[in-house]
Design a protein around this motif. Structure first.
Motif, short mmCIF file in Angstrom:
data_model
loop_
_atom_site.label_atom_id
_atom_site.label_comp_id
_atom_site.label_asym_id
_atom_site.label_seq_id
_atom_site.Cartn_x
_atom_site.Cartn_y
_atom_site.Cartn_z
N ARG A 13 13.18 25.70 81.16
CA ARG A 13 12.52 25.94 82.44
C ARG A 13 11.93 27.34 82.54
NH1 ARG A 13 16.54 22.53 84.53
NH2 ARG A 13 17.93 24.24 85.11
N ASN A 14 12.41 28.24 81.73
CA ASN A 14 11.89 29.61 81.74
C ASN A 14 10.90 29.86 80.60
OD1 ASN A 14 13.47 31.44 83.85
ND2 ASN A 14 14.88 29.90 83.06
N ALA A 15 10.56 28.79 79.87
CA ALA A 15 9.57 28.92 78.81
C ALA A 15 8.17 28.95 79.42
CB ALA A 15 9.70 27.76 77.83
N THR A 16 7.18 29.26 78.61
CA THR A 16 5.80 29.30 79.09
C THR A 16 5.36 27.89 79.50
OG1 THR A 16 5.00 28.99 76.82
CG2 THR A 16 5.22 31.26 77.63
N PRO A 17 4.50 27.78 80.51
CA PRO A 17 4.10 26.45 81.00
C PRO A 17 3.56 25.53 79.93
CG PRO A 17 3.36 28.16 82.51
CD PRO A 17 3.90 28.87 81.31
N GLU A 18 2.81 26.08 78.97
CA GLU A 18 2.21 25.21 77.94
C GLU A 18 3.26 24.65 76.99
OE1 GLU A 18 1.54 29.54 76.64
OE2 GLU A 18 1.37 28.33 78.47
N MET A 19 4.41 25.30 76.88
CA MET A 19 5.46 24.83 75.98
C MET A 19 6.55 24.04 76.71
SD MET A 19 4.80 25.47 72.89
CE MET A 19 6.42 25.07 72.23
N ARG A 20 6.62 24.18 78.02
CA ARG A 20 7.74 23.61 78.77
C ARG A 20 7.87 22.11 78.57
NH1 ARG A 20 6.99 25.62 84.34
NH2 ARG A 20 7.36 27.62 83.29
N ASP A 21 6.74 21.39 78.65
CA ASP A 21 6.79 19.94 78.51
C ASP A 21 6.95 19.49 77.07
OD1 ASP A 21 6.64 19.40 81.19
OD2 ASP A 21 4.45 19.22 81.22
N GLU A 22 6.75 20.40 76.14
CA GLU A 22 6.87 20.04 74.73
C GLU A 22 8.32 20.11 74.23
OE1 GLU A 22 4.29 18.90 73.14
OE2 GLU A 22 3.02 19.27 74.90
N ILE A 23 9.16 20.84 74.95
CA ILE A 23 10.54 21.02 74.51
C ILE A 23 11.38 19.85 75.01
CG2 ILE A 23 12.57 22.52 74.60
CD1 ILE A 23 10.65 24.86 75.15
N MET A 24 11.88 19.06 74.11
CA MET A 24 12.66 17.88 74.45
C MET A 24 14.16 18.20 74.43
SD MET A 24 10.62 15.33 75.06
CE MET A 24 9.48 16.50 75.83
N PRO A 25 14.96 17.53 75.27
CA PRO A 25 16.40 17.77 75.24
C PRO A 25 17.02 17.23 73.95
CG PRO A 25 15.90 15.94 76.70
CD PRO A 25 14.58 16.54 76.29
N SER A 26 18.05 17.89 73.48
CA SER A 26 18.76 17.45 72.28
C SER A 26 19.93 16.58 72.70
CB SER A 26 19.24 18.65 71.47
OG SER A 26 18.15 19.42 71.03
N ASN A 27 19.71 15.27 72.69
CA ASN A 27 20.76 14.34 73.11
C ASN A 27 21.93 14.35 72.12
OD1 ASN A 27 19.18 13.47 75.35
ND2 ASN A 27 17.99 12.17 73.96
N ILE A 28 23.11 14.01 72.63
CA ILE A 28 24.34 14.21 71.87
C ILE A 28 25.13 12.91 71.78
CG2 ILE A 28 26.51 15.53 71.80
CD1 ILE A 28 25.08 17.55 73.71
N ILE A 29 25.75 12.68 70.63
CA ILE A 29 26.75 11.62 70.49
C ILE A 29 28.10 12.28 70.24
CG2 ILE A 29 27.62 9.76 69.04
CD1 ILE A 29 24.92 8.73 68.61
#
Length: 450
Positions: A39-55
């Motif tokens: 959320r604190n990344a630059t706007p152009e990168m914010r939507d590109e960063i995907m969450p790292s889902n966990i098992i």
């Protein structure tokens, strides 16, 4: 994330409630911190960063669910726990996977609404004051409007202010008054549809149920009860539900957490036939795939994007392995953490160290019956040893075994206590052994009791 905790601080908070499992705590702490970083990344990168889902992989009762639940509380995020076995693919009887997102949206709206109601609580209480005072001291239409509203010059206003003071002091708590409240009108509309469409049915009932005017009725209740009814109603009038909904949907999309338990139950075991229930299991995985990788789900509050929702899956994986999941779904859970089985020493710590330690819970229960329940250190170690022994001999259910052991140990005290005779009860190691040894040694009996 409203609380900007560092990974080290997150682990420290988790340590207050969960014993051991350092690797899992570090992993989820990093995942939570990464959401704040995104959320604190630059706007152009914010939507590109995907969450790292966990098992989370590990036997039952080792803390998988508790880690995810505490994580959501730390983040002040909408949290939804679902069981993978409750879902079926389209065409089978059961719930569709989209319903988990709809349920998450419901939770978020309730959470945000409560926060907004808390902000207007004082104003709502003041408005409830006026309605209660109106019931105690009705306003008369004959009162002239030219009179000053100043309590020093208006006798009626002075009387009303005196009654307000007495009201706040509790003088009228038990007096009965008649107040007008919203009537809970049951909807006569029944919606029948194909399996998996239950949410659509509920939405239609809500839609048609809200078309008519709000019915109101007069009820008699005590002043104390009236405040409990009127204050939430007045708070509801003061909040902007459109704003609540927008904020809730944003919170779901940006910080929502979905915990999918028993993911191993929908994985086909090695060598399993590709027919019968295995077809449905694989279908559930394929239905989960677009939700986890990012799609739009329609809810009654609007469209929800799942791209940045954090998914945490867990399973014992006794029969199946993570590699038995379909490859596409495996790729959407890139982080895997194995939780270890709990030892006797872990049980001892679980009984004594966490804020919600089991011994503290039982002490609080018995204090309600005026009994001061105490355990010597030897008794605690004997309880931990017994739980570890039964887990190794019968079936390993992790920390849940402590509940069965404690209930069996304290059964007589829990039954006999009636609150009439205050007492101090101290359990030592010999008492624990006397109560539990015969059951533990009888393996057939321990299967049913412990």
């Amino acid at each position: 994330m409203q609380k900007e905790l560092t990974p080290r601080q997150i682990v420290s908070e988790l340590d207050r409630y969960i014993i051991g499992q350092a690797a899992a705590k570090r992993t989820v702490a990093i995942a939570l911190r990464n959401r704040w970083r995104r959320r604190n990344a630059t706007p152009e990168m914010r939507d590109e960063i995907m969450p790292s889902n966990i098992i989370l992989i590990g036997p039952t009762g080792v803390g998988k669910t508790e880690i995810a639940r505490r994580l959501a509380r730390l983040a002040d995020a909408p949290f939804m726990k679902v069981e993978a076995t409750k879902f079926t693919e389209v065409g089978y009887v059961g719930r569709d996977v989209d319903s988990m997102i709809r349920d998450l949206a419901d939770i978020a709206v309730s959470m945000v609404r409560e926060e907004h109601e808390a902000l207007v609580k004082e104003r709502a209480r003041t408005l409830a004051d006026e309605r209660v005072l109106d019931a105690l001291l009705p306003r008369h239409d004959t009162a002239t409007k030219t009179q000053s509203a100043d309590a020093d010059t208006d006798p009626a206003q002075r009387t009303r202010e005196r009654m307000r003071t007495m009201l706040h002091a509790g003088y009228f708590d038990e007096r009965e008054i008649e107040v007008e409240v919203r009537a809970d009108q049951p909807s006569m509309l029944q919606v029948f549809g194909p399996m998996g469409m239950e949410e659509m049915g509920m939405n239609l009932k809500e839609l048609f149920g809200s078309l008519g005017p709000q019915r109101r009725k007069r009820r008699r209740m005590t002043v104390k009860e009236a405040y409990e009814v009127l204050t939430p109603q007045e708070a509801q009038k003061l909040i902007d539900m459109d704003k609540v909904t927008r904020e809730a949907l944003e919170r779901v999309q940006e910080s929502g957490i979905v915990f999918i338990d028993e993911i191993d139950k929908v994985a086909g075991g090695a060598g399993s036939a590709k027919s019968g229930p295995n077809v449905s299991r694989e279908g559930v995985q394929r239905d989960l795939l677009p939700i986890v990788e990012g799609s739009n789900v329609t809810t009654k509050y609007g469209m929800v994007r799942t791209d940045h929702i954090l998914f945490v899956a867990s399973g014992a994986f006794h029969v199946a392995k993570p590699s038995d999941l379909i490859p596409e779904l495996q790729g959407r859970f890139p982080i895997r953490v194995e939780l270890r089985s709990l030892t006797e020493d872990d049980f001892y710590k679980i009984l004594t160290q966490p804020r919600n330690a089991l011994l503290k819970q039982y002490r609080a229960l018995m204090q309600s019956d005026a009994i001061d329940l105490k355990f010597t250190d030897g008794a605690v170690r004997e309880i931990a040893r017994t739980a570890a022994e039964v887990n190794s001999d019968v079936e390993n259910i992790g920390a849940r075994r402590l509940h069965t052991v404690m209930t069996t140990l304290l059964e007589d005290i829990l039954f006999e206590a009636d609150g009439t005779t205050p007492a101090t009860v101290e359990m030592d190691a010999s008492q624990v052994r006397d109560k539990l040894t015969s059951i533990v040694r009888n393996r057939n009996l321990s299967q049913y009791i412990l």
